[in-house]
Design an enzyme around this catalytic site. Sequence first.
Site, PDB file in Angstrom:
ATOM      1  N   SER A 100       0.847  -1.196   0.000  1.00 30.53           N
ATOM      2  CA  SER A 100       0.000   0.000   0.000  1.00 30.53           C
ATOM      3  C   SER A 100       0.877   1.239   0.000  1.00 30.53           C
ATOM      4  O   SER A 100       1.928   1.269   0.661  1.00 30.53           O
ATOM      5  CB  SER A 100      -0.898   0.015   1.241  1.00 30.53           C
ATOM      6  OG  SER A 100      -1.584   1.252   1.337  1.00 30.53           O
ATOM      7  N   TYR A 150      -1.410  -1.631  10.244  1.00 30.62           N
ATOM      8  CA  TYR A 150      -1.654  -1.884   8.821  1.00 30.62           C
ATOM      9  C   TYR A 150      -0.380  -1.657   8.015  1.00 30.62           C
ATOM     10  O   TYR A 150       0.019  -2.495   7.201  1.00 30.62           O
ATOM     11  CB  TYR A 150      -2.768  -0.970   8.327  1.00 30.62           C
ATOM     12  CG  TYR A 150      -3.062  -1.094   6.852  1.00 30.62           C
ATOM     13  CD1 TYR A 150      -3.835  -2.145   6.363  1.00 30.62           C
ATOM     14  CD2 TYR A 150      -2.577  -0.162   5.937  1.00 30.62           C
ATOM     15  CE1 TYR A 150      -4.112  -2.271   5.020  1.00 30.62           C
ATOM     16  CE2 TYR A 150      -2.850  -0.274   4.584  1.00 30.62           C
ATOM     17  CZ  TYR A 150      -3.609  -1.328   4.134  1.00 30.62           C
ATOM     18  OH  TYR A 150      -3.880  -1.447   2.788  1.00 30.62           O
TER      19      TYR A 150
END
Length: 250
Positions: free
Chosen positions: A145, A158
């Site tokens: 990401s 995350y």
Amino acid sequence: MTAPARRRVAIVAGGSRGIGAEISRELAAGGTDVVIGFAQDSGTADKLAAEIGEAGRGRAKAVRADIAEPDAVGRLFAEAEQRYGGVDDVVVCAGAHASQRGPLAETDDESFRRVVDVNFRGTFLMLRAASTRVRAGGRIVTFSSSALALGMPGQAVYNASKAAVEVLTRQLAKELAGREITVNAVAPGPTGTELFLRGRPPEAVEALAKQIPLGRIGRPDDIAAVVTFLLSEPGGWINGQVLHANGGIV
């Protein structure tokens, strides 16, 4: 008489919704047979498989599989091998966020467990299986990401899980030397999926869009196009890389 070319077979973990669904559609449109991995919503997954079948190019089968479980990962590969004859391409785009975004100090144990289980452990299990079951000349794509590069507060666990994905990806690319298998990661920026939009007010999305030089957040098909390129023959010289598909936000 020349034998017909063997059809490629792909597993798309997290392939029933959002970016994964677009990847499944694009691969099938190019004639690839697809095993669509999903964790919960069988109705959506079966509907997508039927849609692909009706389009008449590649075939598709939806398989329930929480990739945090080794047996579930095994089912994905077994289904591809038994139904279609083997595995050429693997895409690991299943992902999880914490139930509530917030500072590290406020991250609950269950959110930590789920994010690490799906993003880190799940990717590890998929790559471990792919390393021995993908055919020579295959392609493997994981999902990082661009949030990792942005380093925005509230996403510590995350982002840590995605950093682990990048390490696994680069490591496996080297470990598979000699088999003509590429292993790369795609790192999307803000993209209009259900997972991304959940819990974000419209004004927050608009603020993010203003930070992107191309003037909008991404669409699932933007990311699917990058993935399908990496899986294609023209993408075959890219290996062990993390491609940021984010409109220029980082």
